[in-house]
Design an enzyme around this catalytic site. Structure first.
Site, PDB file in Angstrom:
ATOM      1  CB  SER A  52      -0.939   0.000   1.200  1.00 28.49           C
ATOM      2  OG  SER A  52      -0.236   0.201   2.392  1.00 28.49           O
ATOM      3  CB  VAL A  71       0.747   5.332   3.735  1.00 26.34           C
ATOM      4  CG1 VAL A  71       1.367   5.842   5.022  1.00 26.34           C
ATOM      5  CG2 VAL A  71      -0.047   6.442   3.050  1.00 26.34           C
ATOM      6  CB  CYS A  72       2.355   0.099   4.047  1.00 26.99           C
ATOM      7  SG  CYS A  72       0.851   0.066   5.042  1.00 26.99           S
ATOM      8  CB  THR A  73       5.390   1.301  -0.176  1.00 24.76           C
ATOM      9  OG1 THR A  73       4.580   0.149  -0.474  1.00 24.76           O
ATOM     10  CG2 THR A  73       6.679   1.248  -0.982  1.00 24.76           C
ATOM     11  CG  MET A  99       7.186  -0.992   5.581  1.00 22.65           C
ATOM     12  SD  MET A  99       7.425  -1.156   7.366  1.00 22.65           S
ATOM     13  CE  MET A  99       8.217  -2.727   7.411  1.00 22.65           C
TER      14      MET A  99
END
Length: 163
Positions: free
Chosen positions: A45, A47-49, A52
């Site tokens: 996703s 924002v998750c990318t 991380m």
């Protein structure tokens, strides 16, 4: 729900560092130092990318001895392996497919984008006594944490033999 200075129950989860699947036990890593646990809703996703990749690039984590970083979501090890490969994530990603650890930490959304129980975007540092030294979470999965002095201090404190 686990709060600051609370003990975290030991757990054993499947995960990957991008080179096959293994089981990861929390105590195997806290026995040697502290752990930074980065929980997030989903691999790939936007924002998750971004979050991380910020951890991938966080210099103070890379150069701090006896600190292990783990990502944690409900995604499978297969998705994690592809995510690590595509974004060159240098730390293991754990699969909390039953949501047990997410629930223990009090970090599950009731519902997010029609998915129940996915992990909130959060950071938790756990010291060598398996005690929470720092906890940040957000109700908005679109909000990114800052990798600031407070987190750095918590990592260092959790890594101090006198703590």
């Amino acid at each position: 729900m686990v709060q600051l200075t609370d003990a975290v129950d030991d757990f054993l989860l499947p995960g990957t560092d991008g080179d096959g699947f293994s089981k990861y036990r929390l105590s195997d890593f806290t026995d040697e130092g502290s752990v930074v646990l980065v929980t997030y809703p989903f691999d790939f996703s936007p924002v998750c990318t971004e979050v991380m990749c910020k951890f991938r690039d966080a210099e103070f984590l890379a150069f701090t001895e006896d600190v292990d970083v783990f990502g944690l979501s409900l995604d499978s090890c297969y998705a994690h392996e592809k995510f690590i490969e595509e974004y060159d994530i240098p730390f293991p990603l754990l699969s909390d497919t039953t949501g047990t650890v997410t629930e223990q930490l009090g970090l599950a959304y009731d519902e997010w984008e029609h998915h129940e129980g996915v992990p909130k975007r959060a950071l938790v540092t756990i010291d060598d006594a398996q005690t929470v030294q720092y906890k940040w979470s957000t109700e908005s999965a679109y909000e990114s944490p800052t990798l600031d002095d407070e987190l750095h201090e918590a990592v260092m404190q959790g890594n101090d033999d006198e703590t």
